[in-house]
Design a protein around this motif. Sequence first.
Motif, PDB file in Angstrom:
ATOM      1  N   LYS A  34       0.829  -1.215   0.000  1.00  0.00           N
ATOM      2  CA  LYS A  34       0.000   0.000   0.000  1.00  0.00           C
ATOM      3  C   LYS A  34       0.856   1.256   0.000  1.00  0.00           C
ATOM      4  O   LYS A  34       0.563   2.209  -0.709  1.00  0.00           O
ATOM      5  N   SER A  35       1.901   1.250   0.814  1.00  0.00           N
ATOM      6  CA  SER A  35       2.792   2.403   0.884  1.00  0.00           C
ATOM      7  C   SER A  35       3.454   2.655  -0.465  1.00  0.00           C
ATOM      8  O   SER A  35       3.490   3.794  -0.953  1.00  0.00           O
ATOM      9  N   CYS A  36       3.977   1.588  -1.065  1.00  0.00           N
ATOM     10  CA  CYS A  36       4.615   1.711  -2.382  1.00  0.00           C
ATOM     11  C   CYS A  36       3.611   2.213  -3.418  1.00  0.00           C
ATOM     12  O   CYS A  36       3.899   3.134  -4.174  1.00  0.00           O
ATOM     13  N   PHE A  37       2.425   1.613  -3.417  1.00  0.00           N
ATOM     14  CA  PHE A  37       1.409   1.965  -4.407  1.00  0.00           C
ATOM     15  C   PHE A  37       0.967   3.415  -4.257  1.00  0.00           C
ATOM     16  O   PHE A  37       0.883   4.151  -5.240  1.00  0.00           O
ATOM     17  N   ASN A  38       0.693   3.838  -3.026  1.00  0.00           N
ATOM     18  CA  ASN A  38       0.218   5.213  -2.809  1.00  0.00           C
ATOM     19  C   ASN A  38       1.262   6.240  -3.218  1.00  0.00           C
ATOM     20  O   ASN A  38       0.937   7.246  -3.850  1.00  0.00           O
ATOM     21  N   ASN A  39       2.524   6.001  -2.860  1.00  0.00           N
ATOM     22  CA  ASN A  39       3.592   6.933  -3.246  1.00  0.00           C
ATOM     23  C   ASN A  39       3.753   6.976  -4.761  1.00  0.00           C
ATOM     24  O   ASN A  39       3.882   8.047  -5.353  1.00  0.00           O
ATOM     25  N   CYS A  40       3.777   5.811  -5.382  1.00  0.00           N
ATOM     26  CA  CYS A  40       3.946   5.730  -6.828  1.00  0.00           C
ATOM     27  C   CYS A  40       2.795   6.421  -7.558  1.00  0.00           C
ATOM     28  O   CYS A  40       3.016   7.188  -8.492  1.00  0.00           O
ATOM     29  N   GLU A  41       1.575   6.149  -7.110  1.00  0.00           N
ATOM     30  CA  GLU A  41       0.409   6.728  -7.776  1.00  0.00           C
ATOM     31  C   GLU A  41       0.402   8.249  -7.658  1.00  0.00           C
ATOM     32  O   GLU A  41       0.105   8.956  -8.627  1.00  0.00           O
ATOM     33  N   GLN A  42       0.748   8.762  -6.487  1.00  0.00           N
ATOM     34  CA  GLN A  42       0.774  10.219  -6.300  1.00  0.00           C
ATOM     35  C   GLN A  42       1.828  10.865  -7.190  1.00  0.00           C
ATOM     36  O   GLN A  42       1.578  11.879  -7.833  1.00  0.00           O
ATOM     37  N   CYS A  44       3.034   9.663  -9.964  1.00  0.00           N
ATOM     38  CA  CYS A  44       2.617   9.497 -11.354  1.00  0.00           C
ATOM     39  C   CYS A  44       1.570  10.554 -11.732  1.00  0.00           C
ATOM     40  O   CYS A  44       1.665  11.179 -12.785  1.00  0.00           O
ATOM     41  N   LYS A  45       0.588  10.744 -10.849  1.00  0.00           N
ATOM     42  CA  LYS A  45      -0.454  11.743 -11.122  1.00  0.00           C
ATOM     43  C   LYS A  45       0.117  13.156 -11.121  1.00  0.00           C
ATOM     44  O   LYS A  45      -0.304  13.992 -11.915  1.00  0.00           O
ATOM     45  N   ASP A  46       1.077  13.412 -10.223  1.00  0.00           N
ATOM     46  CA  ASP A  46       1.726  14.724 -10.197  1.00  0.00           C
ATOM     47  C   ASP A  46       2.516  14.970 -11.478  1.00  0.00           C
ATOM     48  O   ASP A  46       2.718  16.114 -11.873  1.00  0.00           O
ATOM     49  N   GLY A  47       2.946  13.884 -12.126  1.00  0.00           N
ATOM     50  CA  GLY A  47       3.676  13.987 -13.391  1.00  0.00           C
ATOM     51  C   GLY A  47       2.768  14.250 -14.576  1.00  0.00           C
ATOM     52  O   GLY A  47       3.243  14.414 -15.696  1.00  0.00           O
ATOM     53  N   GLY A  48       1.450  14.256 -14.364  1.00  0.00           N
ATOM     54  CA  GLY A  48       0.517  14.596 -15.420  1.00  0.00           C
ATOM     55  C   GLY A  48      -0.137  13.404 -16.102  1.00  0.00           C
ATOM     56  O   GLY A  48      -0.894  13.578 -17.052  1.00  0.00           O
ATOM     57  N   SER A  49       0.134  12.203 -15.636  1.00  0.00           N
ATOM     58  CA  SER A  49      -0.483  11.026 -16.251  1.00  0.00           C
ATOM     59  C   SER A  49      -1.881  10.820 -15.692  1.00  0.00           C
ATOM     60  O   SER A  49      -2.227  11.322 -14.624  1.00  0.00           O
ATOM     61  N   GLY A  50      -2.668  10.046 -16.421  1.00  0.00           N
ATOM     62  CA  GLY A  50      -4.045   9.789 -16.025  1.00  0.00           C
ATOM     63  C   GLY A  50      -4.153   8.767 -14.899  1.00  0.00           C
ATOM     64  O   GLY A  50      -3.235   8.007 -14.621  1.00  0.00           O
ATOM     65  N   SER A  51      -5.305   8.754 -14.285  1.00  0.00           N
ATOM     66  CA  SER A  51      -5.564   7.904 -13.133  1.00  0.00           C
ATOM     67  C   SER A  51      -5.461   6.411 -13.473  1.00  0.00           C
ATOM     68  O   SER A  51      -4.855   5.642 -12.736  1.00  0.00           O
ATOM     69  N   THR A  52      -6.055   6.009 -14.585  1.00  0.00           N
ATOM     70  CA  THR A  52      -6.030   4.596 -14.975  1.00  0.00           C
ATOM     71  C   THR A  52      -4.616   4.144 -15.299  1.00  0.00           C
ATOM     72  O   THR A  52      -4.179   3.071 -14.863  1.00  0.00           O
ATOM     73  N   TYR A  53      -3.886   4.946 -16.041  1.00  0.00           N
ATOM     74  CA  TYR A  53      -2.507   4.616 -16.389  1.00  0.00           C
ATOM     75  C   TYR A  53      -1.666   4.461 -15.123  1.00  0.00           C
ATOM     76  O   TYR A  53      -0.907   3.502 -14.984  1.00  0.00           O
ATOM     77  N   CYS A  54      -1.805   5.407 -14.206  1.00  0.00           N
ATOM     78  CA  CYS A  54      -1.009   5.380 -12.975  1.00  0.00           C
ATOM     79  C   CYS A  54      -1.355   4.157 -12.128  1.00  0.00           C
ATOM     80  O   CYS A  54      -0.462   3.524 -11.555  1.00  0.00           O
ATOM     81  N   GLU A  55      -2.631   3.826 -12.050  1.00  0.00           N
ATOM     82  CA  GLU A  55      -3.027   2.669 -11.254  1.00  0.00           C
ATOM     83  C   GLU A  55      -2.428   1.390 -11.816  1.00  0.00           C
ATOM     84  O   GLU A  55      -1.896   0.566 -11.068  1.00  0.00           O
ATOM     85  N   MET A  56      -2.491   1.220 -13.132  1.00  0.00           N
ATOM     86  CA  MET A  56      -1.948   0.016 -13.749  1.00  0.00           C
ATOM     87  C   MET A  56      -0.430  -0.040 -13.626  1.00  0.00           C
ATOM     88  O   MET A  56       0.150  -1.083 -13.316  1.00  0.00           O
ATOM     89  N   LYS A  57       0.221   1.082 -13.851  1.00  0.00           N
ATOM     90  CA  LYS A  57       1.690   1.144 -13.771  1.00  0.00           C
ATOM     91  C   LYS A  57       2.169   0.829 -12.357  1.00  0.00           C
ATOM     92  O   LYS A  57       3.061   0.005 -12.151  1.00  0.00           O
TER      93      LYS A  57
END
Length: 75
Positions: A34-42, A44-57
């Motif tokens: 969860k920690s890894c996923f939450n940090n990565c997703e945030q 990724c989203k801050d980098g301008g990518s979309g929510s679905t892309y970030c979740e899958m990545k």
Amino acid sequence: MDKKFVAGFVLVCIVLVAATMCVHQVQADDDRFKSCFNNCEQECKDGGSGSTYCEMKCDADCGAKEVAAKLNINI
């Protein structure tokens, strides 16, 4: 008959203790993911990518890190 009942009861107690210990380890792994996923997703989203892309990545990246950690492999 009583000896079988006592033996069965002791066996059930042993299984419950073992299962409890196993669940604790799973919880620790789950928190790490969860920690890894939450940090990565945030990030990724801050980098301008979309929510679905970030979740899958992030799911793929953190899942791979989780498996590598369980197998003691460096990525």
